[in-house]
Scaffold this motif. Structure first.
Motif, PDB file in Angstrom:
ATOM      1  N   UNK A 160       0.836  -1.210   0.000  1.00  0.00           N
ATOM      2  CA  UNK A 160       0.000   0.000   0.000  1.00  0.00           C
ATOM      3  C   UNK A 160       0.872   1.262   0.000  1.00  0.00           C
ATOM      4  N   UNK A 161       2.003   1.189   0.667  1.00  0.00           N
ATOM      5  CA  UNK A 161       2.919   2.339   0.721  1.00  0.00           C
ATOM      6  C   UNK A 161       3.413   2.700  -0.673  1.00  0.00           C
ATOM      7  N   UNK A 162       3.761   1.687  -1.480  1.00  0.00           N
ATOM      8  CA  UNK A 162       4.320   1.989  -2.800  1.00  0.00           C
ATOM      9  C   UNK A 162       3.276   2.625  -3.720  1.00  0.00           C
ATOM     10  N   UNK A 163       1.990   2.409  -3.434  1.00  0.00           N
ATOM     11  CA  UNK A 163       0.928   3.027  -4.248  1.00  0.00           C
ATOM     12  C   UNK A 163       0.677   4.469  -3.851  1.00  0.00           C
ATOM     13  N   UNK A 164       0.957   4.821  -2.607  1.00  0.00           N
ATOM     14  CA  UNK A 164       0.659   6.182  -2.142  1.00  0.00           C
ATOM     15  C   UNK A 164       1.694   6.663  -1.126  1.00  0.00           C
TER      16      UNK A 164
END
Ligand SMILES: [Zn+2]
Length: 228
Positions: A76-80
């Motif tokens: 999820x971090x890499x998406x946002x």
């Protein structure tokens, strides 16, 4: 043989392996936090960052001047990554929950090591600093994953009270009552700012519950502070 640690059901398992559930236990494992605020508790959020849920929690926290620790998921971090930067800029702590949100028990040591590597890298790429705390998906460590966490210099932290806010059929009142009804200084509260791995839109109830919980903590004279 002891195969895993599931603190909410078997706190003795966690204690026998030196995995803290409360701030007092965390302080005993090297991080002197409760001395700074003996009337404090820690609010922790798992499973984000979420494009709706995380900003909703940040807004409630800001209104109350409260601090929280976010145990984030690398995928999820890499998406946002910008949401992770916002969490940090608003004075909260970032910790690792994993790269994927998968149970550790049936994963090989090689898979687990890769998950830790990717999760830590996602956080470092987003905010330029490392996580210090770790909590596994579902609160369950395998022997291998607990060893990997410690080898990477991560401090394990579980929790001592929760709202069971991932459930499909619950209310913000019930979440708040369960989480802070019997709250004591040094408790670590588990909540979720995302619905990726739980009932859809569960974060909406959690945000409403957070408002109720912070009001109750304030009237009990319990501050919130970081543990990461
Ligand atoms: Zn989780």
């Amino acid at each position: 043989m002891l195969r895993y640690v599931f603190a909410p059901v078997h706190p003795a398992f966690a204690h026998s392996l030196g995995v803290p559930l409360t701030l007092t236990e965390l302080a005993g494992s090297g991080q002197d936090l409760t001395a700074a605020n003996p009337r404090g508790v820690a609010i922790t959020f798992d499973d984000g960052p979420h494009p709706v849920g995380t900003p909703a929690m940040l807004e409630v926290l800001a209104r109350h001047g409260a601090r929280a620790t976010f145990f984030v998921i690398g995928e999820q971090v890499v998406k946002r990554p910008q949401l992770l930067q916002r969490i940090q800029a608003e004075g909260h702590a970032i910790a690792l929950h994993g790269y994927h949100h998968r149970l550790h028990l049936r994963r090989s040591a090689v898979e687990l090591a890769d998950d830790f590597t990717r999760g830590l890298a996602a956080i470092e790429d987003a905010v330029g600093s490392s996580a210090r705390l770790h909590r596994p998906p579902f609160g369950i460590y395998s022997r291998a994953s607990l060893q990997i966490a410690r080898d990477r210099g991560l401090q394990p932290l579980l929790w001592s009270t929760w709202g069971k806010d991932w459930r499909k059929f619950t209310t913000s009142e019930r979440i708040a009552g369960r989480a802070v009804g019997g709250i004591q200084a040094a408790d670590v509260i588990l909540l979720h700012d995302a619905d990726f791995y739980s009932a859809k839109r569960s974060h909406e109830r959690t945000a409403q519950a957070l408002e109720l919980m912070l009001a109750r903590l304030e009237s009990a004279g319990l501050g919130t502070f970081l543990c990461g």
